[in-house]
Write an enzyme that holds these catalytic residues in place. Structure first.
Site, PDB file in Angstrom:
ATOM      1  N   GLY A  36       0.799  -1.147  -0.068  1.00 29.27           N
ATOM      2  CA  GLY A  36      -0.152  -0.058  -0.012  1.00 29.27           C
ATOM      3  C   GLY A  36       0.917   1.325  -0.026  1.00 29.27           C
ATOM      4  O   GLY A  36       2.214   1.032   0.159  1.00 29.27           O
ATOM      5  N   LEU A  37       0.331   2.402  -0.154  1.00 28.98           N
ATOM      6  CA  LEU A  37       0.980   3.773  -0.146  1.00 28.98           C
ATOM      7  C   LEU A  37       1.867   3.874   1.014  1.00 28.98           C
ATOM      8  O   LEU A  37       1.143   3.379   2.216  1.00 28.98           O
ATOM      9  CB  LEU A  37      -0.050   4.673  -0.484  1.00 28.98           C
ATOM     10  CG  LEU A  37      -0.731   4.785  -1.711  1.00 28.98           C
ATOM     11  CD1 LEU A  37      -1.924   5.745  -1.729  1.00 28.98           C
ATOM     12  CD2 LEU A  37       0.231   5.425  -2.779  1.00 28.98           C
ATOM     13  N   SER A  38       2.692   4.618   1.093  1.00 29.48           N
ATOM     14  CA  SER A  38       3.405   5.154   2.193  1.00 29.48           C
ATOM     15  C   SER A  38       2.219   5.938   3.243  1.00 29.48           C
ATOM     16  O   SER A  38       1.548   6.844   2.526  1.00 29.48           O
ATOM     17  CB  SER A  38       4.643   6.178   1.875  1.00 29.48           C
ATOM     18  OG  SER A  38       5.024   6.641   3.117  1.00 29.48           O
ATOM     19  N   GLY A  39       2.036   5.642   4.349  1.00 23.64           N
ATOM     20  CA  GLY A  39       1.239   6.133   5.144  1.00 23.64           C
ATOM     21  C   GLY A  39      -0.145   5.303   5.198  1.00 23.64           C
ATOM     22  O   GLY A  39      -1.151   5.998   5.860  1.00 23.64           O
ATOM     23  N   SER A  40      -0.190   4.348   4.554  1.00 24.92           N
ATOM     24  CA  SER A  40      -1.723   3.703   4.618  1.00 24.92           C
ATOM     25  C   SER A  40      -1.719   2.912   5.726  1.00 24.92           C
ATOM     26  O   SER A  40      -2.964   2.423   6.079  1.00 24.92           O
ATOM     27  CB  SER A  40      -1.654   2.395   3.215  1.00 24.92           C
ATOM     28  OG  SER A  40      -0.534   1.647   3.359  1.00 24.92           O
ATOM     29  N   SER A 110       5.802  -1.822  -2.028  1.00 22.81           N
ATOM     30  CA  SER A 110       6.033  -2.669  -3.225  1.00 22.81           C
ATOM     31  C   SER A 110       5.009  -2.172  -4.326  1.00 22.81           C
ATOM     32  O   SER A 110       3.945  -2.736  -4.551  1.00 22.81           O
ATOM     33  CB  SER A 110       5.942  -3.993  -2.784  1.00 22.81           C
ATOM     34  OG  SER A 110       4.949  -4.229  -1.989  1.00 22.81           O
TER      35      SER A 110
END
Length: 205
Positions: A36-40, A110
């Site tokens: 997932g996104l950074s901060g997810s 990833s």
């Protein structure tokens, strides 16, 4: 394409099998791959899951993106090629944990679908469980959280090749589980993962 550089090498099997190790530990090894996104919230869920599984008497080890880049992958940057190699190495490390009977919790952005699929195939070719969990959150929410201040730097042009801003994120098409972290409590996310592990036979029902 086979890019193996080492030659004249032979795989040596031992007398202790994966099944032997699983029986000794009373569990089945598997890779639980959070993407997932950074901060997810990938690392947050992985940490909470690690605590919950350990409390149940399970042997579990957490592989985290930043932690790995302090050591084995410290020579890699964030180009597409380096990201691919970063994920490949982690996939191989996770396989070793699975082969030893350990539950490997891997939390990495990833961002590229192909790289994740390669790691999945590495596991499946050896009869290992690879469970992909998409920690889904809108970019606006992740950017608002920005726990490391990375989005702010990326918007200012201080971080090139930043996923979600100057680089794409390719969401999984068929993950084993989706966690909408902006709508779920951390407790519910952990319960959802543990329920999935039981359904798949990784943990006893």
């Amino acid at each position: 394409m086979n890019d193996q550089k080492a030659t004249n090498i032979t795989w040596h099997d031992g007398d202790v099998t994966r099944d032997n190790r699983n029986q000794l530990l009373g569990q089945k090894g598997a890779t639980i791959w959070f993407t997932g996104l950074s901060g997810s919230g990938k690392s947050t869920v992985a940490v909470a899951l690690e605590q919950a599984l350990f409390a149940q008497g399970r042997l579990v080890y957490r592989l985290d993106g930043d932690n790995v880049r302090h050591g084995i992958n410290k020579n890699l940057g964030f180009s597409a090629e380096d990201r691919a190699e970063n994920i490949r190495r982690i996939g191989e490390i996770a396989k070793l944990f699975v082969d030893s009977g350990v539950l490997a919790l891997s939390s990495f952005v990833s961002p590229y679908r192909t790289d994740r699929d390669i790691v999945r195939k590495l596991h499946e070719d050896d009869g290992m469980d690879f469970i992909e969990i998409y920690v889904n959150v809108p970019l606006a929410v992740a950017e608002e959280r920005d726990p490391k201040g990375l989005y702010k730097k990326a918007r200012a042009g201080e971080i090139p090749n930043f996923t979600g801003i100057s680089d794409p994120y390719e969401a999984p098409e068929k993950p084993e589980l989706v966690l909408n972290s902006h709508e779920m409590s951390l407790e519910d996310e952990v319960i959802a993962v543990i329920d999935l592990l039981k359904q798949r036979g990784v943990l006893p029902a």
